[in-house]
Write a protein that holds these residues in place. Structure first.
Motif, mmCIF file in Angstrom:
data_model
loop_
_atom_site.group_PDB
_atom_site.id
_atom_site.type_symbol
_atom_site.label_atom_id
_atom_site.label_comp_id
_atom_site.label_asym_id
_atom_site.label_seq_id
_atom_site.Cartn_x
_atom_site.Cartn_y
_atom_site.Cartn_z
ATOM 1 N N HIS A 29 6.844 -2.683 8.028
ATOM 2 C CA HIS A 29 6.142 -3.353 7.228
ATOM 3 C C HIS A 29 6.554 -3.724 5.790
ATOM 4 C CE1 HIS A 29 3.148 -3.595 10.613
ATOM 5 N NE2 HIS A 29 3.203 -2.251 10.596
ATOM 6 N N SER A 75 7.591 4.133 3.062
ATOM 7 C CA SER A 75 7.090 4.766 1.800
ATOM 8 C C SER A 75 7.786 3.900 0.581
ATOM 9 C CB SER A 75 7.025 5.875 1.637
ATOM 10 O OG SER A 75 8.206 6.629 1.482
ATOM 11 N N GLN A 122 6.681 0.067 0.014
ATOM 12 C CA GLN A 122 5.110 -0.043 -0.261
ATOM 13 C C GLN A 122 4.780 0.352 -1.651
ATOM 14 O OE1 GLN A 122 3.182 -1.926 1.327
ATOM 15 N NE2 GLN A 122 4.480 -2.167 3.018
ATOM 16 N N PRO A 139 6.255 -5.500 2.186
ATOM 17 C CA PRO A 139 5.001 -5.749 1.294
ATOM 18 C C PRO A 139 4.965 -7.158 1.150
ATOM 19 C CG PRO A 139 7.361 -5.639 0.057
ATOM 20 C CD PRO A 139 7.537 -4.889 1.215
ATOM 21 N N LYS A 177 7.147 -3.593 -5.030
ATOM 22 C CA LYS A 177 6.280 -4.791 -4.775
ATOM 23 C C LYS A 177 6.417 -5.795 -5.797
ATOM 24 C CE LYS A 177 2.412 -2.611 -2.071
ATOM 25 N NZ LYS A 177 1.171 -2.261 -1.717
#
Length: 461
Positions: free
Chosen positions: A375, A347, A350, A377, A355
């Motif tokens: 993952h 979290s 992202q 950004p 970012k």
């Protein structure tokens, strides 16, 4: 205030001051300039052949064939004529062309032998040049290995088992500031090797020299670097999980050994117990100031509250550095590079703030390293994929350049290696006119006077 609270405050004050007293001033040696061999070598062409290739024309048999045909026609018209005499005429006319044919075969054999000798001499000449080129390439490799050492030499530099003069000697003004070693790979040589400018397309030895020049377009076993200053943000991932963290540790200790806390500040944002276990060793390095830091200046954050405070400070610093008025101000004090490790559950990386930092942070000397396979950004500007002892690096921000991935051999850094390096640095501080240590948030008078600790009973009095 309770007795336990008083004891906690007393202990905290003593810990902060004792940590400061334990720090030893370290004088960073002046870095010597270094240069790679940059010779421009044009390979020589083969010497010209003094002899022409032997030729033979079967047209020399034409007169003899014509005579033989005339004799045949004449014999048909005069069957009573002496045939022995008629046959001798064409046979005698064949003597010269047959002799030329025999001579041609001998000349051809001799010419072939000279071609082989010429090729052997030329290969020997190129062989001597190849040895000289290999010496230059090895010289480049040795210089790069000295400036960007492998893991065992990093440990020696940090622990003082070899000369410690190389510790922290990379400066913010150096062109290779924040150039971190990932491992080794095929790379471009510093020398330039070209084939002869003028070559005969019919020359049979031309392919040899062209092939040799092609061998020095790339050379193996060169240190493979990521220029974090240019890239700005990088995601490190691996299918196995642990291999990605091994690469992240390799980059971090490379940064810690070569850059002092005067030039680089390190932050860790990790929101789970596994990440805390992976990065807790960083509390010992002076780049985080974890031992001396206060709650308002937390750089190693392993819980939500600490992460929020650190992120708030980081965004505030980003906005301050991005301020146009601040950029236009002349003779401003150079800012430290801030390197942030993010090993979160997903979290945090992202979030909109992260970012923005991943995309624009490098413009104000803020750099992000995303550890783990979660993952990153899409604004992240580079990626390292690790599989076992191999890695693949690609700069995602430069897609228009069509840059191919760089593949090489990774150099795994164990947690034990990191602990060893971190603890060796724990007591060191750059010796300069301006101290780098953060002052504790509170100072007790009895600590400054070396008085015994005040007990709760005394305070009650």
């Amino acid at each position: 205030m309770s007795v336990s609270q008083i004891e906690t405050i007393t202990q905290r004050g003593r810990t902060g001051l004792s940590a400061q007293r334990a720090r030893r001033r370290f004088i960073v040696a002046q870095r010597k300039p270094w240069y790679l061999p940059d010779d421009l070598i044009e390979l020589p062409g083969p010497e010209q052949m003094t002899e022409q290739k032997p030729k033979f024309s079967f047209s020399s048999f034409a007169p003899a064939i014509m005579i033989l045909l005339v004799v045949y026609i004449y014999s048909q018209m005069n069957p009573e004529m002496n045939m022995g005499f008629l046959i001798m005429m064409p046979l005698m006319s064949m003597a010269l062309p047959v002799g030329n044919l025999v001579s041609f075969f001998f000349q051809k054999k001799s010419y072939k032998k000279k071609l082989e000798e010429r090729e052997q001499i030329y290969r020997q000449k190129l062989g001597k040049i190849r040895k000289e080129l290999d010496v230059l390439v090895q010289k480049q490799r040795v210089i790069l290995e000295r400036e960007y050492p492998n893991l065992p030499n990093l440990i020696k530099i940090s622990t003082g088992r070899s000369s410690r003069r190389r510790l922290w000697w990379r400066r913010s003004a150096d062109p290779d500031f924040l150039s971190l070693r990932m491992g080794t790979s095929v790379g471009e040589p510093s020398i330039s090797v070209t084939p002869p400018k003028s070559t005969d397309p019919k020359e049979p030895l031309t392919p040899i020299v062209i092939e040799m020049a092609g061998e020095y377009v790339e050379v193996p076993n060169l240190p493979s670097l990521i220029d974090l200053k240019e890239v700005g943000s990088v995601a490190i991932a691996s299918k196995s999980g642990e291999a990605g963290y091994v690469m992240a540790r390799r980059l971090i200790i490379d940064m810690l050994v070569h850059h002092s806390q005067q030039d680089v500040e390190l932050m860790v944002l990790a929101d789970n117990d596994a990440a805390k276990e992976r990065w807790e060793w960083l509390k010992w390095v002076p780049h985080t100031q974890a031992i001396l830091q206060g709650e308002s200046n937390r750089r190693v954050a392993f819980d939500t509250v600490s992460i929020d405070k650190s992120l708030e400070r980081l965004i505030s610093e980003f906005n301050s550095r991005s301020d146009p008025e601040s950029k236009r101000r002349k003779n401003r004090t150079p800012k430290k590079a801030i390197v942030v490790i993010l090993d979160d559950s997903g979290s945090l990386r992202q979030s909109g703030d992260i970012k923005e930092l991943a995309e624009l942070g490098h413009e104000v000397e803020i750099y992000l390293i995303f550890a783990g396979s979660r993952h990153p950004p899409r604004e992240c500007r580079a990626r390292i994929d690790v599989s076992g002892r191999e890695f693949s690096y690609i700069e995602t921000w430069a897609g228009e350049k069509n840059n191919p991935p760089i593949k090489g051999d990774a150099e795994p850094a164990s947690k034990l290696d990191c602990e060893k390096i971190a603890r060796a640095m724990a007591s060191l501080e750059v010796s300069s006119g301006k101290g780098e240590s953060n002052l504790p948030e509170s100072v007790r008078l009895y600590d400054l006077l070396d008085m015994p600790a005040l007990s709760p009973e005394i305070l009650k009095q």
